[in-house]
Write a protein that holds these residues in place. Structure first.
Motif, short mmCIF file in Angstrom:
data_model
loop_
_atom_site.label_atom_id
_atom_site.label_comp_id
_atom_site.label_asym_id
_atom_site.label_seq_id
_atom_site.Cartn_x
_atom_site.Cartn_y
_atom_site.Cartn_z
N ASP A 38 0.79 -1.23 0.00
CA ASP A 38 0.00 0.00 0.00
C ASP A 38 0.83 1.29 0.00
O ASP A 38 0.27 2.37 0.10
CB ASP A 38 -0.96 0.00 1.20
CG ASP A 38 -0.24 -0.11 2.54
OD1 ASP A 38 0.97 0.19 2.61
OD2 ASP A 38 -0.90 -0.50 3.53
N THR A 39 2.15 1.18 -0.13
CA THR A 39 3.01 2.36 -0.05
C THR A 39 3.93 2.43 -1.26
O THR A 39 4.49 1.41 -1.67
CB THR A 39 3.85 2.33 1.24
OG1 THR A 39 2.97 2.17 2.36
CG2 THR A 39 4.65 3.62 1.41
N ARG A 40 4.08 3.63 -1.81
CA ARG A 40 4.84 3.77 -3.06
C ARG A 40 6.33 3.49 -2.90
O ARG A 40 6.95 2.84 -3.73
CB ARG A 40 4.65 5.19 -3.62
CG ARG A 40 3.28 5.42 -4.24
CD ARG A 40 3.06 6.88 -4.59
NE ARG A 40 2.46 7.62 -3.47
CZ ARG A 40 2.13 8.89 -3.52
NH1 ARG A 40 2.35 9.60 -4.62
NH2 ARG A 40 1.58 9.49 -2.48
N VAL A 41 6.93 4.01 -1.83
CA VAL A 41 8.36 3.83 -1.59
C VAL A 41 8.54 3.21 -0.22
O VAL A 41 8.11 3.76 0.79
CB VAL A 41 9.12 5.17 -1.65
CG1 VAL A 41 10.61 4.95 -1.41
CG2 VAL A 41 8.90 5.86 -3.00
N VAL A 42 9.18 2.03 -0.18
CA VAL A 42 9.44 1.33 1.08
C VAL A 42 10.96 1.34 1.31
O VAL A 42 11.73 0.98 0.41
CB VAL A 42 8.90 -0.11 1.05
CG1 VAL A 42 9.19 -0.81 2.37
CG2 VAL A 42 7.41 -0.11 0.75
N ILE A 43 11.36 1.78 2.49
CA ILE A 43 12.78 1.92 2.81
C ILE A 43 13.13 0.94 3.93
O ILE A 43 12.51 0.98 5.00
CB ILE A 43 13.13 3.36 3.25
CG1 ILE A 43 12.71 4.36 2.17
CG2 ILE A 43 14.62 3.49 3.55
CD1 ILE A 43 12.71 5.80 2.66
N VAL A 44 14.10 0.07 3.68
CA VAL A 44 14.66 -0.79 4.72
C VAL A 44 15.98 -0.17 5.14
O VAL A 44 16.94 -0.15 4.38
CB VAL A 44 14.86 -2.24 4.24
CG1 VAL A 44 15.44 -3.10 5.36
CG2 VAL A 44 13.54 -2.83 3.75
N ASN A 45 16.01 0.35 6.36
CA ASN A 45 17.14 1.14 6.83
C ASN A 45 17.79 0.44 8.01
O ASN A 45 17.10 -0.17 8.83
CB ASN A 45 16.62 2.51 7.28
CG ASN A 45 17.53 3.63 6.89
OD1 ASN A 45 18.65 3.40 6.43
ND2 ASN A 45 17.09 4.86 7.09
N VAL A 76 21.09 2.85 -1.29
CA VAL A 76 20.65 4.04 -2.02
C VAL A 76 21.30 5.32 -1.50
O VAL A 76 21.37 6.33 -2.23
CB VAL A 76 19.11 4.13 -1.99
CG1 VAL A 76 18.62 4.47 -0.59
CG2 VAL A 76 18.59 5.14 -3.01
N GLN A 77 21.81 5.31 -0.28
CA GLN A 77 22.44 6.53 0.25
C GLN A 77 23.70 6.90 -0.52
O GLN A 77 24.21 8.02 -0.41
CB GLN A 77 22.77 6.37 1.74
CG GLN A 77 24.05 5.63 2.07
CD GLN A 77 23.90 4.11 2.02
OE1 GLN A 77 22.80 3.62 1.80
NE2 GLN A 77 24.98 3.39 2.23
N ARG A 126 20.64 6.47 8.42
CA ARG A 126 19.29 7.04 8.56
C ARG A 126 19.10 8.05 7.42
O ARG A 126 19.51 9.20 7.52
CB ARG A 126 19.15 7.70 9.93
CG ARG A 126 19.28 6.71 11.07
CD ARG A 126 19.11 7.38 12.42
NE ARG A 126 19.41 6.44 13.49
CZ ARG A 126 18.54 5.57 14.01
NH1 ARG A 126 17.31 5.53 13.55
NH2 ARG A 126 18.90 4.76 14.97
N LEU A 127 18.45 7.58 6.35
CA LEU A 127 18.47 8.30 5.08
C LEU A 127 17.97 9.73 5.18
O LEU A 127 18.57 10.64 4.61
CB LEU A 127 17.65 7.53 4.04
CG LEU A 127 18.21 6.15 3.68
CD1 LEU A 127 17.28 5.45 2.69
CD2 LEU A 127 19.60 6.26 3.09
N LEU A 187 13.86 0.43 -1.24
CA LEU A 187 15.19 0.98 -1.06
C LEU A 187 15.83 0.39 0.19
O LEU A 187 15.16 0.18 1.20
CB LEU A 187 15.14 2.50 -0.91
CG LEU A 187 14.23 3.29 -1.85
CD1 LEU A 187 14.29 4.78 -1.50
CD2 LEU A 187 14.64 3.07 -3.30
N THR A 188 17.13 0.13 0.14
CA THR A 188 17.86 -0.23 1.35
C THR A 188 18.99 0.77 1.55
O THR A 188 19.53 1.31 0.59
CB THR A 188 18.47 -1.64 1.29
OG1 THR A 188 19.64 -1.65 0.47
CG2 THR A 188 17.45 -2.65 0.77
#
Length: 415
Positions: A22-29, A83-84, A113-114, A108-109
């Motif tokens: 349900d979310t456009r951009v998912v970030i695994v940080n 991605v950083q 802390r992006l 994104l991974t």
């Protein structure tokens, strides 16, 4: 990617899969070597039209920097690992998802802390969700429920705890192993120490320099070792400045960088008055107790041992609350009269579970002294108080107060 037989399932995988729906951009940080790439890959196994880009490859990075629009052009989900490393992609990602609002567009991974990185020109409010991945919990390592926090809020001191066969030396061994998957897989202390040595060197030479221009890396290394010896204690910038002969402003900047790259965590102070939290002294803990133990190896005393056991417990709590049902906030408590509580968990309704940590195999009534003070001040908001210790059984110590073995953190079922 890791072979499936070597992979220890992560509780965070459910959060990633739900967010992709349900979310456009998912970030695994999260920190380096916590398994972000493997987790992201496994969460995309059932997805079609997946494009994978690994930005630790210099050729891939050069392509991304040269033409971000073409680089990100893909019909389905795109996985961008690390991605950083290419901040130039951020605005292009925002542009794409604003015009193509399908969920699961980007996964994104990142090893920092992006949204705290100064190079990133804009955030993605309303378009992204971040799932933080920390080192493995004991429950993930041993296939246990990891349900203590939910059970504590649901049942208070009446929660059902399994008696433990572990003792102080066993908990110290678990703490020295830490939770990085590679360290967990290594079976001897010597090989594990080699991992921590290489990891520390990589953090200092690569990760720190990705996010800031550090002129004197030896000062940063000295600070890291000093903080490891104080893990579980209050963060005193003035004392660190004096001990290390560094300007206090430099110490503050360096501590901020170490938090940015997930080496350390600052636990804010708790107060019944929310306005006092931001100015009270935070507690500092390492995100991986095994790394902290390696950095202070050879310095063995009651203070360092107690600090490592407390770091171990706070680490388990901090990871557990990222994916449990209650989702409380984690603080510590200290007042002007010297009463201290190691961990204060507060849910959205204002209910509090308070936890003291003891690196001993026995518990005395006096160990509940600070918990009782907090209980009197909170009244009905005080759900339960626990002393987590290195002994074997659960025992009552008054109304809504009990001691439980440290292993209850991961062996207790949530409901």
């Amino acid at each position: 990617m890791q072979k499936a037989k070597d992979y220890l399932p992560r509780k965070a995988s459910r959060l990633v899969e739900e967010a992709l729906g349900d979310t456009r951009v998912v970030i695994v940080n999260g920190a380096r070597q916590t398994g972000k790439s493997t987790l992201a890959e496994l969460c995309l196994v059932s997805h079609s039209d997946v494009v994978r880009r690994y930005l630790d490859d210099p050729r891939t990075r050069a392509s991304a920097e040269a033409d971000p629009v073409a680089f990100l052009d893909a019909p389905g989900t795109m996985l961008l690992d690390e991605v950083q490393r290419v901040p130039e992609l951020w605005l292009t990602i925002k542009h794409i998802v604003d015009r193509d609002p399908r969920p699961g567009r980007f996964l994104l991974t990142g090893s920092a802390r992006l949204l705290g990185l100064s190079q990133l020109p804009d955030a993605l409010p309303g378009r992204s969700e971040t799932i933080e991945l920390f080192p493995l919990t004991q429950g993930e390592i041993n296939n246990e429920p990891d349900g203590f926090v939910d059970a504590a809020f649901a049942y208070g001191s009446q929660l059902q705890v399994i008696p433990s066969e572990l003792r102080r030396r066993d908990y110290l061994a678990l703490a020295s192993r830490g939770g990085y998957p590679e360290a967990v897989r290594r079976t001897t202390p010597r090989r594990r120490a080699q991992f921590f040595r290489s990891y520390h060197d990589d953090i200092m030479t690569r990760d720190v320099h990705q996010v800031a221009d550090i002129q004197r890396s030896t000062d940063m290394r000295r600070l890291v070792r000093t903080l490891a010896a104080q893990s579980g204690g209050l963060l005193n910038y003035s004392r660190l400045s004096s001990d290390l002969a560094l300007p206090e402003s430099t110490v503050r900047d360096y501590v901020g960088l170490l938090e940015l790259i997930y080496l350390i965590r600052l636990i804010p102070a708790w107060s019944a008055n929310a306005t006092t939290r931001a100015v009270a002294t935070p507690k500092l803990v390492f995100n991986d107790v095994g790394l902290a133990g390696y950095l202070v190896s050879g310095v063995t005393n009651d203070a360092t041992t107690g600090g490592l056991i407390e770091t171990f417990v706070i680490g388990e709590l901090a990871r557990q609350i990222t994916w449990n049902q209650t989702m409380p906030r984690l603080h510590h408590y200290r007042d002007r009269d010297g009463y201290e509580v190691d961990a204060v968990l507060e849910d959205n309704a204002g209910q509090v579970v308070a936890i003291e940590v003891k690196a001993a195999e026995t518990v005395r009534a006096d160990d509940f002294r600070s918990l009782r003070v907090l209980q009197r001040r909170l009244g009905d908001r005080f759900r339960a108080g626990f002393v987590l210790y290195c002994g074997d059984q659960q025992l009552p110590f008054g109304d809504n107060l009990a001691c439980v073995p440290l292993s209850a953190l991961w062996t207790t079922a949530p409901h």
